[in-house]
Design a protein around this motif. Structure first.
Motif, PDB file in Angstrom:
ATOM      1  N   ALA A 132       0.840  -1.204   0.000  1.00 55.79           N
ATOM      2  CA  ALA A 132       0.000   0.000   0.000  1.00 55.79           C
ATOM      3  C   ALA A 132       0.872   1.250   0.000  1.00 55.79           C
ATOM      4  O   ALA A 132       0.560   2.238  -0.682  1.00 55.79           O
ATOM      5  N   ARG A 133       1.976   1.207   0.734  1.00 55.62           N
ATOM      6  CA  ARG A 133       2.929   2.330   0.721  1.00 55.62           C
ATOM      7  C   ARG A 133       3.546   2.483  -0.668  1.00 55.62           C
ATOM      8  O   ARG A 133       3.676   3.589  -1.190  1.00 55.62           O
ATOM      9  N   HIS A 134       3.966   1.353  -1.223  1.00 62.23           N
ATOM     10  CA  HIS A 134       4.621   1.373  -2.536  1.00 62.23           C
ATOM     11  C   HIS A 134       3.695   1.961  -3.604  1.00 62.23           C
ATOM     12  O   HIS A 134       4.118   2.811  -4.407  1.00 62.23           O
ATOM     13  N   GLU A 135       2.454   1.533  -3.592  1.00 65.12           N
ATOM     14  CA  GLU A 135       1.502   2.015  -4.595  1.00 65.12           C
ATOM     15  C   GLU A 135       1.198   3.495  -4.436  1.00 65.12           C
ATOM     16  O   GLU A 135       0.834   4.178  -5.402  1.00 65.12           O
ATOM     17  N   ALA A 136       1.350   4.001  -3.200  1.00 62.57           N
ATOM     18  CA  ALA A 136       1.114   5.422  -2.944  1.00 62.57           C
ATOM     19  C   ALA A 136       2.391   6.252  -3.079  1.00 62.57           C
ATOM     20  O   ALA A 136       2.375   7.466  -2.821  1.00 62.57           O
ATOM     21  N   GLY A 137       3.500   5.603  -3.469  1.00 61.00           N
ATOM     22  CA  GLY A 137       4.759   6.321  -3.644  1.00 61.00           C
ATOM     23  C   GLY A 137       5.440   6.701  -2.352  1.00 61.00           C
ATOM     24  O   GLY A 137       6.220   7.659  -2.307  1.00 61.00           O
ATOM     25  N   ARG A 138       5.197   5.915  -1.281  1.00 68.75           N
ATOM     26  CA  ARG A 138       5.790   6.243   0.021  1.00 68.75           C
ATOM     27  C   ARG A 138       6.748   5.159   0.511  1.00 68.75           C
ATOM     28  O   ARG A 138       7.040   5.092   1.712  1.00 68.75           O
ATOM     29  N   ALA A 139       7.242   4.322  -0.371  1.00 71.21           N
ATOM     30  CA  ALA A 139       8.060   3.187   0.058  1.00 71.21           C
ATOM     31  C   ALA A 139       9.517   3.543   0.291  1.00 71.21           C
ATOM     32  O   ALA A 139      10.291   2.707   0.774  1.00 71.21           O
ATOM     33  N   ASP A 140       9.948   4.759  -0.053  1.00 71.67           N
ATOM     34  CA  ASP A 140      11.344   5.144   0.145  1.00 71.67           C
ATOM     35  C   ASP A 140      11.724   5.046   1.615  1.00 71.67           C
ATOM     36  O   ASP A 140      10.950   5.399   2.504  1.00 71.67           O
ATOM     37  N   MET A 191      -2.675   1.842   9.284  1.00 75.66           N
ATOM     38  CA  MET A 191      -2.241   0.597   8.650  1.00 75.66           C
ATOM     39  C   MET A 191      -2.997   0.360   7.351  1.00 75.66           C
ATOM     40  O   MET A 191      -2.405  -0.022   6.337  1.00 75.66           O
ATOM     41  N   GLY A 192      -4.296   0.591   7.362  1.00 77.14           N
ATOM     42  CA  GLY A 192      -5.105   0.371   6.170  1.00 77.14           C
ATOM     43  C   GLY A 192      -4.739   1.281   5.015  1.00 77.14           C
ATOM     44  O   GLY A 192      -4.974   0.950   3.849  1.00 77.14           O
ATOM     45  N   GLN A 193      -4.131   2.426   5.335  1.00 82.58           N
ATOM     46  CA  GLN A 193      -3.730   3.383   4.308  1.00 82.58           C
ATOM     47  C   GLN A 193      -2.258   3.242   3.926  1.00 82.58           C
ATOM     48  O   GLN A 193      -1.743   4.019   3.126  1.00 82.58           O
ATOM     49  N   GLY A 194      -1.581   2.252   4.509  1.00 82.43           N
ATOM     50  CA  GLY A 194      -0.151   2.094   4.238  1.00 82.43           C
ATOM     51  C   GLY A 194       0.685   3.189   4.866  1.00 82.43           C
ATOM     52  O   GLY A 194       1.756   3.529   4.364  1.00 82.43           O
ATOM     53  N   LYS A 195       0.209   3.713   5.978  1.00 85.31           N
ATOM     54  CA  LYS A 195       0.918   4.795   6.662  1.00 85.31           C
ATOM     55  C   LYS A 195       1.366   4.350   8.051  1.00 85.31           C
ATOM     56  O   LYS A 195       0.922   3.333   8.569  1.00 85.31           O
ATOM     57  N   SER A 196       2.218   5.162   8.647  1.00 93.83           N
ATOM     58  CA  SER A 196       2.516   5.027  10.067  1.00 93.83           C
ATOM     59  C   SER A 196       1.632   6.007  10.819  1.00 93.83           C
ATOM     60  O   SER A 196       1.056   6.927  10.224  1.00 93.83           O
ATOM     61  N   VAL A 197       1.519   5.847  12.129  1.00 93.92           N
ATOM     62  CA  VAL A 197       0.714   6.798  12.900  1.00 93.92           C
ATOM     63  C   VAL A 197       1.349   8.183  12.861  1.00 93.92           C
ATOM     64  O   VAL A 197       0.659   9.203  12.914  1.00 93.92           O
ATOM     65  N   GLY A 198       2.681   8.210  12.732  1.00 88.30           N
ATOM     66  CA  GLY A 198       3.361   9.506  12.640  1.00 88.30           C
ATOM     67  C   GLY A 198       3.011  10.248  11.369  1.00 88.30           C
ATOM     68  O   GLY A 198       2.990  11.477  11.346  1.00 88.30           O
ATOM     69  N   GLU A 199       2.725   9.514  10.310  1.00 85.34           N
ATOM     70  CA  GLU A 199       2.313  10.129   9.059  1.00 85.34           C
ATOM     71  C   GLU A 199       0.831  10.496   9.085  1.00 85.34           C
ATOM     72  O   GLU A 199       0.434  11.494   8.495  1.00 85.34           O
ATOM     73  N   ALA A 200       0.027   9.679   9.764  1.00 82.23           N
ATOM     74  CA  ALA A 200      -1.409   9.931   9.815  1.00 82.23           C
ATOM     75  C   ALA A 200      -1.756  11.103  10.725  1.00 82.23           C
ATOM     76  O   ALA A 200      -2.617  11.926  10.408  1.00 82.23           O
TER      77      ALA A 200
END
Length: 211
Positions: free
Chosen positions: A52-60, A179-188
């Motif tokens: 989910a992170r990868h598809e949103a361009g956040r996998a770096d 988690m469902g959005q492919g994020k961390s709580v720090g990002e959310a």
């Protein structure tokens, strides 16, 4: 570089292993550390979060791998050569399949939800960690602060042969949402209480590992 390895383990399902693995990984990235995560759970929840992170361009900033129980040692050796921290998420069980992950680890993190059943399940994880001569840190997870049950479970944990994290991870909806959005709580919720909890826990973990 020789990185440190964390295995997140718990016999009982629903303890929050994957959420904790993802949260610690991203807190480490936020702290400037290079991180790899390994999903050894056939359910593949950590892998789905990463995709989910990868598809949103956040996998770096995070390297992802999968491994069978007996392939863990090889994968950990390979990844720790290029990363400060390697985090292994494991299936909800305690048997011989977990031994390779425990043997490869510098620290075993055991999330315990606020129930007596979780406390009972934790005992076998700690016994395996002791047999493999690896330090274990128990984290009270999904707790409802201020309740008598949370206090009782905290007291039970403090009496176990392990390191007890000072940080308590509360039962907050944002953990599941992130988690469902492919994020961390720090990002959310960067400045929210959940993000503060995860950063505080990560500091405890880094101190224990000497990072």
């Amino acid at each position: 570089m020789t990185g440190k390895i964390i295995t997140v383990a718990q016999q009982k399902g629903g303890s929050g292993k994957t959420t904790l693995s993802a949260g610690l990984a991203m807190a480490a990235v936020e702290a400037g550390k290079s991180v790899a995560i390994i999903d050894s759970d056939p359910q593949g929840s950590l892998g789905r979060w990463f995709m989910a992170r990868h598809e949103a361009g956040r996998a770096d900033g995070v390297n992802f791998s999968t491994a069978s129980a007996w392939g863990i040692a090889f994968e950990c050796d390979k990844l720790k050569a290029d990363h400060d921290l390697v985090i292994v998420d494991t299936p909800p069980k305690v048997d011989a399949d977990l031994r390779p992950a425990f043997r490869a680890s510098d620290l075993i993190i055991v999330p315990v939800s606020a129930s007596q059943v979780d406390v009972w399940a934790t005992e076998s994880v700690l016994e395996l960690a002791e047999r493999e001569d690896r330090p274990a840190m128990v984290v009270l997870n999904r707790a409802r602060s201020g309740t008598r049950l949370a206090t009782e479970i905290g007291e039970a944990i403090s009496g176990m042969p392990c390191i007890t994290a000072d940080t308590v991870i509360s039962n907050r909806v944002v953990y599941a949402e992130a988690m469902g959005q492919g994020k961390s709580v720090g990002e959310a919720q960067r400045t929210g209480p959940a993000a503060q909890e995860m950063r505080a826990l990560s500091k405890e973990v880094f101190k224990q590992l000497g990072l």
